[in-house]
Design a protein around this motif. Structure first.
Motif, PDB file in Angstrom:
ATOM      1  N   PHE A   1      -0.028  -0.289  -4.436  1.00  0.00           N
ATOM      2  CA  PHE A   1       0.057   0.652  -4.990  1.00  0.00           C
ATOM      3  C   PHE A   1      -1.378   1.627  -3.859  1.00  0.00           C
ATOM      4  CE2 PHE A   1       3.541  -0.362  -6.623  1.00  0.00           C
ATOM      5  CZ  PHE A   1       4.508   0.390  -6.714  1.00  0.00           C
ATOM      6  N   ALA A   2      -0.888   2.619  -3.195  1.00  0.00           N
ATOM      7  CA  ALA A   2      -2.418   3.297  -4.079  1.00  0.00           C
ATOM      8  C   ALA A   2      -2.833   3.986  -5.517  1.00  0.00           C
ATOM      9  CB  ALA A   2      -2.452   4.151  -2.966  1.00  0.00           C
ATOM     10  N   ASP A   3      -4.141   3.787  -6.090  1.00  0.00           N
ATOM     11  CA  ASP A   3      -4.449   4.715  -7.137  1.00  0.00           C
ATOM     12  C   ASP A   3      -4.030   5.917  -7.490  1.00  0.00           C
ATOM     13  OD1 ASP A   3      -6.090   1.919  -7.606  1.00  0.00           O
ATOM     14  OD2 ASP A   3      -8.141   3.241  -6.628  1.00  0.00           O
ATOM     15  N   ILE A   4      -3.869   6.478  -6.776  1.00  0.00           N
ATOM     16  CA  ILE A   4      -3.553   8.591  -7.293  1.00  0.00           C
ATOM     17  C   ILE A   4      -1.892   8.041  -7.565  1.00  0.00           C
ATOM     18  CG2 ILE A   4      -3.785  10.263  -7.015  1.00  0.00           C
ATOM     19  CD1 ILE A   4      -7.075  10.373  -5.575  1.00  0.00           C
TER      20      ILE A   4
ATOM     21  N   CYS B   1       0.031   5.724  -0.136  1.00  0.00           N
ATOM     22  CA  CYS B   1      -1.776   5.450   0.432  1.00  0.00           C
ATOM     23  C   CYS B   1      -1.883   7.513   0.602  1.00  0.00           C
ATOM     24  CB  CYS B   1      -1.779   4.697   1.486  1.00  0.00           C
ATOM     25  SG  CYS B   1      -1.307   5.036   2.687  1.00  0.00           S
TER      26      CYS B   1
ATOM     27  N   ALA C   1      -6.572  -0.286   2.836  1.00  0.00           N
ATOM     28  CA  ALA C   1      -6.225  -0.719   0.807  1.00  0.00           C
ATOM     29  C   ALA C   1      -7.481  -1.316   0.643  1.00  0.00           C
ATOM     30  CB  ALA C   1      -5.097  -1.796   1.020  1.00  0.00           C
TER      31      ALA C   1
ATOM     32  N   GLY D   1     -10.232  12.586  -6.755  1.00  0.00           N
ATOM     33  CA  GLY D   1      -8.866  13.070  -7.125  1.00  0.00           C
ATOM     34  C   GLY D   1      -7.782  12.848  -7.730  1.00  0.00           C
TER      35      GLY D   1
ATOM     36  N   ARG E   1     -11.248   4.497  -5.255  1.00  0.00           N
ATOM     37  CA  ARG E   1     -10.966   5.675  -6.400  1.00  0.00           C
ATOM     38  C   ARG E   1     -12.475   6.511  -5.732  1.00  0.00           C
ATOM     39  NH1 ARG E   1      -8.253   7.989  -8.394  1.00  0.00           N
ATOM     40  NH2 ARG E   1      -8.334   8.218 -11.528  1.00  0.00           N
TER      41      ARG E   1
ATOM     42  N   THR F   1      -9.337  -0.311  -2.765  1.00  0.00           N
ATOM     43  CA  THR F   1      -8.373   0.159  -3.890  1.00  0.00           C
ATOM     44  C   THR F   1      -8.382  -0.471  -5.241  1.00  0.00           C
ATOM     45  OG1 THR F   1      -6.758   0.056  -2.423  1.00  0.00           O
ATOM     46  CG2 THR F   1      -5.587   0.118  -4.861  1.00  0.00           C
TER      47      THR F   1
ATOM     48  N   ASN G   1       1.079  -1.278   0.436  1.00  0.00           N
ATOM     49  CA  ASN G   1       0.069   0.398  -0.521  1.00  0.00           C
ATOM     50  C   ASN G   1       0.961   1.267   0.012  1.00  0.00           C
ATOM     51  OD1 ASN G   1      -2.940   1.162  -0.182  1.00  0.00           O
ATOM     52  ND2 ASN G   1      -2.861   1.128   2.045  1.00  0.00           N
TER      53      ASN G   1
END
Ligand code: SF4
Lengths: 206, 465
Positions: free
Chosen positions: A104-107, A80, B193, B142, B228, B196, A77
């Motif tokens: 990984f965090a999405d953004i 984040c 998480a 974001g 998201r 995610t 993660n």
């Protein structure tokens, strides 16, 4: 954007999970209006002692063996929290171009690709093996081959990873996303015209 | 074929799906603040590109603004950021509720106040808490600064389709439990998480019973579950909130819009990729004990021990958190003493939040040694609260009543914890150092924060007098 080229470089080990973007670049260093110069404050709160100048000898990236590392190997993660692109800017400015983790965090993940950083997702076992190899031989160099989608280590690991085909091409070519999208100008204009009819209240009255 | 709300919005906003390359999603509204936009404007200028749809953008200045003596920004770089934002918006004719506007405030508070976001829109902002606007049934998320530039230049985003998760909460909440407690309880269950790669849709009668403010608090924190975006289906509560607002559809267009919005709701039997269910009855007031929003427990609980976690990573994270937070495993949550109390932020800076806190503060005094301050999310919130006399209640109780801004939610504006200080905070992140280097944050609802300010430690407000 810089094209991403196959390279063999020192891999630094950061055995922590949930490394958030507030740690990667604390907000007091986000006030710049440029994209560069963030590397010196990467991981600031962990990296420096209370005087904010002296490197903290306990912090892993301050180990001499990791000097010049281009590859960062970290726990799950990664990235984040806040969406700040200052995080990948700081990572790139410090000198990393590759981050390896199990998630990984999405953004953060998509921000990496916009800054010539390759985020590589591996399995728990693969991460453990990579970490063990670094821990047993600090300063070891890994090879990252994006074309072949492989991480290769002197210890004999050869790890294949997945990456979206389009993102891979963009990284390899150092392509500008906006230029790519603007090639679809016609489709965008057509969409806008149709939306004006369908949902007129979204548009200023002409 | 049945579709979820997410899929309907996606389909309606899909501009183009090339054979090779990324799908392009149309962006209806673009929100902006001073921290994540300057480099994007800079990028546009360097490439000689223009802002495509100026009307789609609404800006505010919030992160760097001091909440006392707001025009006196001492940090020169912060000052430059504010000036740069103002100049960029002027140059591009962007609608900005700037420093001297009586509508200024935190972006995710200001935008709904003006009805700028509607159901079905795709909304983005260089800010992770854009998820807030999912409360309206808009797909809001974001983005990074490169994407801010991309949206300004092309009005689209290169997007990958997310998976869908249905989060169902049914039943009646216990007294004093709020949307904030639902959000924390969900994160405790999914982990930070857990969401995610997903867009979460919140459903069930507990959710439909929430006010718009409550739904915003809930969706605001979807990002802390890693999602998201969060979504709540638009209904009469949504329509009533929007009707008559500045940017809401007017006249003949209003019924057309409502009809369209109603069509966006997930179809009966639509399939989600994952399902999480909670019973409202089980959601007591929550308090975070660690350095991640998933490290949270009911106020009736005790601080966990690393051995309570079978997962090795979570166990290690618990060890690290206890050390940073200076807490002992087994310590009762109600025995944790606090130094600073903060009510505000885009999670809990709305009028409903100050009403709830004031209710508990009436006729009470802040405990010795506790500093407490209330920061309305926007000037309209501040004005409304003052109209209702809430400011007096806070001030009489020994609280400071400040001007709007992000304040100690992220502590880049002068409001921050000192090393080792412990806060009860209504914001959304308890990361190490988020509220100041060495600061220790406990996330709670406004009512829990108010009660803690009086007691000097956390209390179970359900049996507190
Ligand atoms: S209040 Fe906090 S979370 Fe919300 S926009 Fe400001 S800094 Fe971000």
């Amino acid at each position: 954007m810089q094209p991403y080229i196959k390279h063999t470089s020192i891999a630094a080990l950061m055995d922590r999970s949930n490394v958030d973007t507030d740690q990667i670049i604390p907000k007091n260093f986000m006030k710049k209006v440029e994209r560069t110069g963030f590397g010196i404050n990467l991981f600031h709160n962990w990296r420096y002692l209370a005087d904010n100048i002296t490197p903290n000898p306990e912090f892993e990236l301050n180990k001499p063996a990791f000097k010049g590392a281009k590859i960062l190997v970290a726990g799950e993660n990664f990235g984040c929290g806040s969406s700040r692109e200052h995080a990948p800017w700081a990572i790139a400015d410090y000198g990393f171009n590759t981050v390896i983790s199990t998630s990984f965090a999405d953004i953060f993940y998509s921000n990496c690709f916009k800054n010539s950083i390759l985020p590589i997702i591996v399995t728990d076992e693969q991460l453990a093996a990579l970490m063990a190899e670094i821990a047993g031989n600090e300063g070891v160099e890994f090879t990252v081959d994006l074309e072949a989608q492989k991480v290769i280590t002197p210890g004999g690991l050869s790890i294949s990873f997945e990456v979206d085909a389009f993102r891979k091409e963009s990284l390899l070519d150092g392509l500008d996303d906006i230029a790519w999208t603007l090639k679809h100008e016609e489709q965008i204009s057509t969409y806008e015209a149709a939306q004006r009819k369908r949902l007129p209240w979204l548009w200023p009255s002409a | 074929m049945t579709r979820t709300m997410y899929e309907k919005i996606w389909d309606a906003n899909l501009v183009h799906e090339p054979e090779a390359g990324s799908p392009l999603l149309f962006v209806d509204r673009h929100l902006m603040h001073e921290v994540t936009s300057p480099q994007a404007f800079e990028g546009l200028r360097l490439q000689n590109r223009k802002v495509r749809n100026v009307h789609s953008i609404l800006g505010t200045i919030d992160h760097c603004v001091p909440t006392k003596d707001r025009f006196n920004i001492v940090d020169v770089i912060a000052k430059k950021q504010v000036e740069t934002m103002t100049a960029n918006c002027e140059e591009n004719e962007i609608n900005l509720y700037g420093m001297d506007s009586n509508q200024n405030g935190v972006i995710h508070i200001v935008v709904p106040e003006h009805g700028f976001v509607h159901p079905g829109m795709v909304v983005c902002c260089g800010d992770s808490h854009t998820a807030t606007h999912g409360a309206f049934g808009a797909l809001a998320f974001g983005i990074g600064t490169s994407e801010v530039e991309h949206v300004m230049a092309t009005q689209t985003l290169q997007q990958k389709k997310a998976k869908t998760m249905l989060v169902k909460v049914e039943g009646k909440l216990p007294a004093f439990s709020t949307a904030k407690d639902i959000a924390l309880a969900i994160i405790a269950k999914t982990g930070t998480a857990g969401g995610t790669g997903y867009v979460m849709e919140f459903a069930g009668n507990t959710i439909t019973d929430l006010t718009m403010e409550g739904r915003m608090t809930l969706c605001n924190m979807a990002i802390e579950a890693g999602a998201r975006a969060g979504l709540v289906a638009p209904d009469q509560v949504t329509f009533d909130y929007l009707e008559g607002k500045e940017f809401a559809p007017k006249g003949d267009e209003w019924p057309m819009a409502v009809e369209y919005w109603k069509s966006l709701v997930s179809d009966e039997g639509a399939e989600f990729d994952a399902l999480v269910e909670l019973k409202a009855e089980d959601i007591a007031p929550q308090v975070s004990w660690g350095t991640s929003p998933e490290q949270v427990i009911s106020v009736t609980g005790v601080v966990p021990s690393p051995s309570d976690f079978t997962n090795e990573v979570k166990s290690q994270a618990c060890t690290n958190a206890l050390k940073y937070m200076a807490l002992e495993a087994g310590q009762k949550i109600t025995d944790i003493h606090i130094d600073v109390v903060f009510i505000g932020s885009c999670t809990n800076g709305r009028i409903e939040d100050f009403r709830a806190a004031a209710e508990l503060l009436k006729g009470k005094k802040v405990a010795d040694g506790v500093q407490a301050f209330a920061v309305p999310g926007s000037f309209p919130v501040k004005v409304q609260a003052e109209k209702e006399g809430l400011d007096k209640i806070f001030i009489d109780a020994g609280w400071e009543w400040r001007d709007p801004g992000c304040s100690m939610c992220l502590a880049m504006n002068g409001d921050e914890l000192e090393d080792g200080q412990r806060s009860a905070s209504t914001s959304n992140r308890n990361f190490e150092g988020r509220q100041g280097k060495g600061g220790r944050t406990h996330l709670v609802s406004p009512a829990m924060a108010a009660a803690a300010s009086v007691a000097g430690h956390f209390v179970d407000i359900r049996d507190w007098k």
